[in-house]
Design an enzyme around this catalytic site. Structure first.
Site, mmCIF file in Angstrom:
data_model
loop_
_atom_site.group_PDB
_atom_site.id
_atom_site.type_symbol
_atom_site.label_atom_id
_atom_site.label_comp_id
_atom_site.label_asym_id
_atom_site.label_seq_id
_atom_site.Cartn_x
_atom_site.Cartn_y
_atom_site.Cartn_z
ATOM 1 N N LYS A 169 0.838 -1.199 0.000
ATOM 2 C CA LYS A 169 0.000 0.000 0.000
ATOM 3 C C LYS A 169 0.878 1.257 0.000
ATOM 4 O O LYS A 169 0.599 2.217 -0.718
ATOM 5 C CB LYS A 169 -0.960 -0.024 1.200
ATOM 6 N N GLN B 109 -5.070 -1.921 9.561
ATOM 7 C CA GLN B 109 -4.919 -3.217 8.891
ATOM 8 C C GLN B 109 -5.531 -4.335 9.739
ATOM 9 O O GLN B 109 -5.242 -4.450 10.934
ATOM 10 C CB GLN B 109 -3.434 -3.494 8.609
ATOM 11 N N ASP C 174 -11.316 2.585 4.007
ATOM 12 C CA ASP C 174 -11.572 1.153 3.918
ATOM 13 C C ASP C 174 -13.068 0.849 3.843
ATOM 14 O O ASP C 174 -13.462 -0.280 3.548
ATOM 15 C CB ASP C 174 -11.013 0.452 5.175
HETATM 16 N N1 GUN Z 1 -7.079 -7.193 5.662
HETATM 17 C C1 GUN Z 1 -7.381 -7.869 4.545
HETATM 18 N N2 GUN Z 1 -7.947 -7.052 3.639
HETATM 19 C C2 GUN Z 1 -8.004 -5.835 4.202
HETATM 20 C C3 GUN Z 1 -8.490 -4.574 3.758
HETATM 21 O O1 GUN Z 1 -9.007 -4.398 2.655
HETATM 22 N N3 GUN Z 1 -8.341 -3.566 4.647
HETATM 23 C C4 GUN Z 1 -7.824 -3.728 5.871
HETATM 24 N N4 GUN Z 1 -7.763 -2.671 6.679
HETATM 25 N N5 GUN Z 1 -7.378 -4.874 6.331
HETATM 26 C C5 GUN Z 1 -7.468 -5.930 5.496
#
Ligand code: GUN
Length: 285
Positions: free
Chosen positions: A53, A97, A120
């Site tokens: 990211k 996350q 998100d």
């Molecule tokens: N863990 C797996 N996929 C995601 C996501 O799209 N966002 C976040 N914050 N954690 C994740």
């Protein structure tokens, strides 16, 4: 056209657009879009996702900060940091996350994120807008949006199709089911307690699998010419495997997303787009 979705290529196209948008925002408003991420603990896949990211932010000119906490961090410390980040006007998007260590309540943390910075799409206000078919009012989760984007990129119609979603997580299963429903698919949601899974998957025109069970879906469970999205990720000794037995299912599918290189890169690109949207909202509202 090749029937294997090239997630990297789709993501590169989106990144080009994001780069231009970053430049436009800088020229017009004199600010740079900013994303903050929070990572708790040492989960290797999560560490990699966060890295991916941030690299994507660097490539596109988005300013990004990562806050890394040890496993035993208390919920209060996370909420305190969220408050601080939320009060900063150079941070437009915030992402925690998942998964978080067991002692932390993911739902309470989702609830604490300011919906305007919730890139998100996990805050209940954003999820509620998705539920009532008002997706553009806020943010929807990145992975399901990536799937919808890919369907558009490959000109796959959704309306009237039978879409079967396997997995009912808040991150993928539930939101993709709602997004397909909002686009007038007939949606069936299956999960770990579903009896006779094959009965449902084998009638799917669009099959989305997000369970984290390696190789769950074989060719006998897939309809001829189905569109198949594999969102499962299982790590074994540094290798990633999907939920779909790719080699077996490829001949039957009309379109299929591989693991890795399918939905993953598009998900990251969606996060960049959301950060741009959050920045634009912050200057125009
Ligand atoms: N863990 C797996 N996929 C995601 C996501 O799209 N966002 C976040 N914050 N954690 C994740």
């Amino acid at each position: 056209m090749d029937k294997v979705i090239d997630g990297k290529k789709i993501a590169e196209g989106i990144e080009e657009k994001v780069k231009q948008e970053v430049r436009g925002i800088e020229e017009r408003y004199g600010i740079t879009p900013g994303l903050a991420t929070i990572l708790v603990g040492e989960d290797p896949p999560s560490k990699l996702y966060i890295k991916l990211k941030h690299w994507a932010c660097q490539r596109t000119g988005i300013k990004s900060e990562n806050y890394k906490f040890p496993e035993e961090t208390s919920e209060g410390e996370i909420l305190e940091l969220l408050d601080e980040l939320q009060s900063r006007n150079d941070i437009h998007g915030i992402l925690v996350q998942f998964p978080l260590p067991k002692h932390l309540d993911e739902k309470r943390i989702m609830q604490h994120i300011n919906p305007k910075k919730d890139v998100d799409g996990f805050n209940p206000l954003n999820f509620g807008n998705l539920l009532i078919g008002n997706e553009s009012a806020g943010f929807v989760p990145c992975t399901p949006q990536g799937i919808i984007h890919a369907l558009g990129a490959y000109n796959i119609a959704i309306q009237g199709k039978h879409a079967v979603v396997v997995g009912h997580s808040n991150i993928v299963g539930k939101p993709i089911a709602l997004m397909l429903l909002n686009r007038n698919a007939t949606v069936t949601v299956c999960h770990v307690y579903t009896h006779d899974l094959k009965r449902y998957t084998s009638s799917a025109d669009i099959l989305v699998v997000a369970t984290g069970v390696r190789g769950l879906i074989g060719a006998d469970m897939v309809k001829q010419d189905a569109v198949v999205f594999d969102v499962g990720i299982t790590w074994v000794d540094g290798h990633v495997y999907g939920d779909v037995r790719f080699e077996e299912v490829v001949p039957k599918a009309s379109l299929i997303s591989p693991v890795p290189g399918g939905v993953g890169p598009i998900t990251v690109a969606m996060l960049l787009e959301h950060t741009i949207k959050a920045t634009q909202k912050s200057v125009t509202h």
